[in-house]
Design a protein around this motif. Sequence first.
Motif, mmCIF file in Angstrom:
data_model
loop_
_atom_site.group_PDB
_atom_site.id
_atom_site.type_symbol
_atom_site.label_atom_id
_atom_site.label_comp_id
_atom_site.label_asym_id
_atom_site.label_seq_id
_atom_site.Cartn_x
_atom_site.Cartn_y
_atom_site.Cartn_z
ATOM 1 N N SER A 55 0.840 -1.238 0.087
ATOM 2 C CA SER A 55 -0.089 0.105 -0.086
ATOM 3 C C SER A 55 0.754 1.234 0.089
ATOM 4 O O SER A 55 1.574 1.564 0.972
ATOM 5 N N PRO A 56 0.885 2.163 -1.223
ATOM 6 C CA PRO A 56 0.198 1.618 -2.515
ATOM 7 C C PRO A 56 0.846 0.733 -3.221
ATOM 8 O O PRO A 56 2.048 0.154 -2.652
ATOM 9 N N SER A 57 0.285 0.178 -4.198
ATOM 10 C CA SER A 57 0.788 -0.904 -5.111
ATOM 11 C C SER A 57 2.217 -0.594 -5.475
ATOM 12 O O SER A 57 2.931 -1.633 -5.823
ATOM 13 N N SER A 58 2.945 0.708 -5.583
ATOM 14 C CA SER A 58 4.157 0.836 -5.987
ATOM 15 C C SER A 58 5.035 0.380 -5.013
ATOM 16 O O SER A 58 6.259 0.315 -5.321
ATOM 17 N N ASN A 59 4.543 -0.135 -3.936
ATOM 18 C CA ASN A 59 5.541 -0.618 -3.017
ATOM 19 C C ASN A 59 5.581 -2.256 -3.052
ATOM 20 O O ASN A 59 6.246 -2.932 -2.550
ATOM 21 N N GLY A 60 4.659 -2.767 -4.064
ATOM 22 C CA GLY A 60 4.725 -4.261 -4.397
ATOM 23 C C GLY A 60 6.035 -4.691 -4.767
ATOM 24 O O GLY A 60 6.958 -3.778 -5.714
ATOM 25 N N TYR A 61 6.446 -5.772 -4.710
ATOM 26 C CA TYR A 61 7.814 -6.442 -5.100
ATOM 27 C C TYR A 61 8.088 -6.188 -6.656
ATOM 28 O O TYR A 61 9.268 -6.018 -6.934
ATOM 29 N N VAL A 62 6.937 -6.438 -7.571
ATOM 30 C CA VAL A 62 7.355 -6.254 -8.725
ATOM 31 C C VAL A 62 7.613 -4.878 -9.195
ATOM 32 O O VAL A 62 8.517 -4.418 -9.802
ATOM 33 N N ASN A 63 6.832 -4.027 -8.754
ATOM 34 C CA ASN A 63 7.121 -2.537 -8.940
ATOM 35 C C ASN A 63 8.343 -1.859 -8.549
ATOM 36 O O ASN A 63 9.188 -1.191 -9.043
ATOM 37 N N ARG A 64 8.771 -2.353 -7.107
ATOM 38 C CA ARG A 64 9.969 -2.127 -6.597
ATOM 39 C C ARG A 64 10.991 -2.610 -7.629
ATOM 40 O O ARG A 64 12.190 -2.012 -7.877
#
Length: 375
Positions: A55-64
């Motif tokens: 949260s938010p999705s930008s912190n997801g592993y793929v986005n990171r």
Amino acid sequence: MPIRPRALLISLLTVACASGAFAGVIAGPTAVGAATTPRYYLAMGDSLAANVGASPSSNGYVNRTYQHELTRYPGLVLNNISCGGATTGSVLGSNACGKSVTQIVEAESFLRAHPGQVPFVTIDIGGNDASGCVSSAGVNQTCAATAAVQIQSNLTTILSRLKAAYPGVRVIGMSYYTPPLAFWLTGTSGQQVARDSVPAAKTFNDLLVQIYAAAGFKTADVSKAFDNDNLAMTGSYNGVTVPQNVANLCNWTLVCSDNNIHANNTGHLKIANAFIAVIDGVPASAPLGITTASGLPAGRLGVPYSKTLVATGGTKPYRWKRLGKLPQGLRLAAKTGVISGTPKKKTGISVLKIQVKDTAKPKATAVKTFVLPIT
């Protein structure tokens, strides 16, 4: 807060199927001098790959992972086709993403459409295949054995099809953290279940690593990042001393706080770092290109001529080829890129088109037009 065994069991059996993928294509900024042909990061897998829990999705592993790799691959474009609830079976044979095609078909189509443009693919899959094999009653060995057979067959097929669609593809898989460790918080019997889940999880993760290795691929060691095997009483959760692996699970996921199997922002960062360690372990090759200036030195009738063309990036050795004719008396050496010979005719300005290929799998190609005056 304490976890009710029944509520935890439900959370372990249901992996947020309602949460969809972060599906779609994200383009990064194109740096000055970046390749004109874009490069792509293809992400596949289940809800973790869909950045669920972050949260938010930008912190997801793929986005990171994507944001980090932009520094190595300027202009990199992310295509995330993962979806919540995916299993090795659904990737191959059913629609788990609300799309008209399965993940493997979507991946194959994408890879075939972008030869030489995908430096790596990440995938996390298999966790949902075995999610129901541990309950408050303990580890169901029959369930675990059945899941292992299913994963062995399906994941092997998935990786084989990716390789066929994109010869030389680089895939990075993932081992998993162990949600059943949260049973430790439910009391004495739950603590035994947590202990028993450690060797069961190791067997499961070892199987994943072996399958990826057999296909020629590496695995992001998320199990190690979460210290899955460490039952030493050195951790703390909500002010209570617990085994280190339990503390890591509770502090880095939503299992203990919300009965939600997904990683939180900290957990997603740990997963991203595990992937990045593998991806960055291989130097990023620059895009193949011919760097010799387009205006070549003039040649003179009857005077020996020699000019070496230079390429950078890609994978050496290179192979050179003329597309069209060279001025009479000149030739291009395929292995060295040297234009040499003695001009036999005044042509004024000759326009040459030269191609270079590297030896990557699949091969990259670059073409450049040159001007060569013969006086």
